[in-house]
Write an enzyme that holds these catalytic residues in place. Sequence first.
Site, PDB file in Angstrom:
ATOM      1  CB  ALA A 115      -0.952   0.008   1.187  1.00  0.00           C
ATOM      2  N   PRO A 117       3.203   4.453  -0.888  1.00  0.00           N
ATOM      3  CG  PRO A 117       3.551   6.504  -1.961  1.00  0.00           C
ATOM      4  CD  PRO A 117       3.728   5.022  -2.148  1.00  0.00           C
ATOM      5  CD  GLU A 139       5.193  -0.839   1.985  1.00  0.00           C
ATOM      6  OE1 GLU A 139       4.376  -0.763   1.046  1.00  0.00           O
ATOM      7  OE2 GLU A 139       6.328  -1.341   1.855  1.00  0.00           O
ATOM      8  NE  ARG A 144       7.572   1.828  -0.410  1.00  0.00           N
ATOM      9  CZ  ARG A 144       7.424   2.674  -1.421  1.00  0.00           C
ATOM     10  NH1 ARG A 144       8.358   3.565  -1.654  1.00  0.00           N
ATOM     11  NH2 ARG A 144       6.379   2.620  -2.224  1.00  0.00           N
ATOM     12  CG  ASP A 184       0.056  -0.615  -7.035  1.00  0.00           C
ATOM     13  OD1 ASP A 184       0.159  -0.893  -8.239  1.00  0.00           O
ATOM     14  OD2 ASP A 184       0.411   0.479  -6.564  1.00  0.00           O
ATOM     15  NE  ARG A 214       9.534  -8.177  -5.023  1.00  0.00           N
ATOM     16  CZ  ARG A 214      10.326  -7.111  -4.913  1.00  0.00           C
ATOM     17  NH1 ARG A 214      11.038  -6.930  -3.815  1.00  0.00           N
ATOM     18  NH2 ARG A 214      10.438  -6.241  -5.890  1.00  0.00           N
ATOM     19  CB  CYS A 237       4.171   1.339 -12.340  1.00  0.00           C
ATOM     20  SG  CYS A 237       5.446   1.061 -11.125  1.00  0.00           S
TER      21      CYS A 237
HETATM   22  N1  SAM Z   1       0.086   0.998  -3.884  1.00  0.00           N
HETATM   23  C1  SAM Z   1       1.076   2.026  -3.626  1.00  0.00           C
HETATM   24  C2  SAM Z   1       0.501   3.366  -3.971  1.00  0.00           C
HETATM   25  O1  SAM Z   1      -0.440   3.433  -4.774  1.00  0.00           O
HETATM   26  O2  SAM Z   1       0.949   4.383  -3.429  1.00  0.00           O
HETATM   27  C3  SAM Z   1       2.387   1.731  -4.334  1.00  0.00           C
HETATM   28  C4  SAM Z   1       2.934   0.375  -4.009  1.00  0.00           C
HETATM   29  S1  SAM Z   1       4.516   0.020  -4.666  1.00  0.00           S
HETATM   30  C5  SAM Z   1       4.194  -0.177  -6.335  1.00  0.00           C
HETATM   31  C6  SAM Z   1       4.799  -1.576  -4.095  1.00  0.00           C
HETATM   32  C7  SAM Z   1       5.001  -1.718  -2.596  1.00  0.00           C
HETATM   33  O3  SAM Z   1       5.190  -3.111  -2.297  1.00  0.00           O
HETATM   34  C8  SAM Z   1       6.225  -0.996  -2.067  1.00  0.00           C
HETATM   35  O4  SAM Z   1       5.846  -0.074  -1.085  1.00  0.00           O
HETATM   36  C9  SAM Z   1       7.095  -2.106  -1.481  1.00  0.00           C
HETATM   37  O5  SAM Z   1       7.769  -1.727  -0.287  1.00  0.00           O
HETATM   38  C10 SAM Z   1       6.104  -3.206  -1.219  1.00  0.00           C
HETATM   39  N2  SAM Z   1       6.716  -4.565  -1.198  1.00  0.00           N
HETATM   40  C11 SAM Z   1       8.002  -4.905  -1.421  1.00  0.00           C
HETATM   41  N3  SAM Z   1       8.180  -6.221  -1.268  1.00  0.00           N
HETATM   42  C12 SAM Z   1       7.000  -6.744  -0.922  1.00  0.00           C
HETATM   43  C13 SAM Z   1       6.526  -8.047  -0.618  1.00  0.00           C
HETATM   44  N4  SAM Z   1       7.335  -9.094  -0.659  1.00  0.00           N
HETATM   45  N5  SAM Z   1       5.244  -8.206  -0.291  1.00  0.00           N
HETATM   46  C14 SAM Z   1       4.392  -7.147  -0.275  1.00  0.00           C
HETATM   47  N6  SAM Z   1       4.778  -5.891  -0.563  1.00  0.00           N
HETATM   48  C15 SAM Z   1       6.048  -5.683  -0.882  1.00  0.00           C
END
Ligand code: SAM
Length: 467
Positions: A115, A117, A139, A144, A184, A214, A237
């Site tokens: 989620a 930021p 998160e 973050r 996301d 992942r 993205c």
């Molecule tokens: N949904 C957010 C927004 O709209 O602001 C952006 C999310 S960003 C694309 C992906 C997020 O997934 C990051 O904050 C990251 O830290 C987190 N992440 C990293 N590894 C992860 C994992 N193994 N499981 C779940 N989340 C993870």
Amino acid sequence: MNLPEAFVKRIKERELACDDVNAFLVSFDEPPVKAFHLNTAVISKESFEACAYGRESLFFEEIEASDCAYYHKAEHIGHHPFFHAGILYSEDPSAFAVLSGLEIREGERILDLCAAPGGKTSVLARNADKCGASILANETDRGRYKILISNMERMGYHSVSVSNLMPADLALMYPSYFDTVVVDAPCSGEGMFRKYKDSVNEWSPENVSFCSMRQKEILESACKCLKPGGRLIYSTCTYATEEDEDIVRFLTDTQKMTPMDPPGFIKKYASEEKVNGISTFKLFPHRFKGEGQFAAYLKKDGECFTDKLIHHPAAEDKSLKPLSTGQLKTLTEALGTLPDEIKGRLFFKGNNIYYLPERYIFPSKGAASDPGFLMGGMIKGRFMPSHYFFKICGRYLKTYLELSPDGPELKAYLHGEELKEGGALKAVTDGGAFGVIKVLGVPVGGFKYAGGRIKNHYPKGLRNNKL
Ligand code: SAM
């Protein structure tokens, strides 16, 4: 822009952008798009536009057919008073498009698994706040996670609780619990090349493969959290097939998934492709004024079964106690009379007072979060409200001061200065000792009123000297 050679080769080989590969590659030299969405939980589109259009401080233009998203030209929107008030959330319109127009029902439980930021959470929460749905925004990254909490506080959402857990832990805690799960996913970020130069340097075919692996892991947990008949929205993205269409194939091959009707906004602007019968969309910067984005809309096979009993924190955590008559009296002196529906949902634990909305998802195990919204603490028999209190309950306070978005007083308040009544500056003081500063009727932060002095309670960490 100096794009990685291997990336350009992949794009050309896959003719990813159909007949427009050259226009697509040229779009990487354009500046990133600046936009925000409106927090319609705190202000209507009509009121916002009537008050804000024409103000020199913020030129903006509505994105056609969007549900209150706007392009803007401000250099640093994070310094704007509307940002501080939580009236707007700065977000790329393509990211916004994934969830814009998604119907949310009363009582619905939503998990936003990746989620921070908080852009996508914000798109959901502005409707969840209004219709009585609840969101768990999770998160994994500690830093973050803190940013996510701070953004949800700034926006003043009362439908969102925040956790800092791994997806596999959530799957154990919440099997078949959520009506909607949003993933996301962390990805190789090809769609963010214009916005974050680091994502260009970090890109490699190996990283694409790692991200794909992942994403599958995350989705396995996401599917466990989802009720039969529940909705799964998967987005990235990036343009990489391994992280987009191949992941949808993985989902339909390994889980019982059926198609779900996508929301309207993305349908208008994105290129649609069916993958094993599932609607998937890609937004390309040379076709839509935004960054790159992929989204897929799926449903877990089966019917949504009757809700399990929601375990409310107050039922689970025996150390949470309803407020005593004495505590309520102290609270009323500080805040004036609060509505019964708020008072009845205040609980005491240690020296703190928490607000627990009727529908609230409480990540009880493993999360270091509070058992609800921290409304403040009792210090030497007096109540000291938190910033969250002013953001969530500020609209009920009868002591308040409405300030002009362009005036020097609001700037001074956001700097952390004390204000003094005089001339046209006069607070309404029909409530308790604490009041709220508002802009366009929306709570910005608190103050303590003391005989014409507006003592600043805007948190030190949020004060802004760049206004
Ligand atoms: N949904 C957010 C927004 O709209 O602001 C952006 C999310 S960003 C694309 C992906 C997020 O997934 C990051 O904050 C990251 O830290 C987190 N992440 C990293 N590894 C992860 C994992 N193994 N499981 C779940 N989340 C993870």
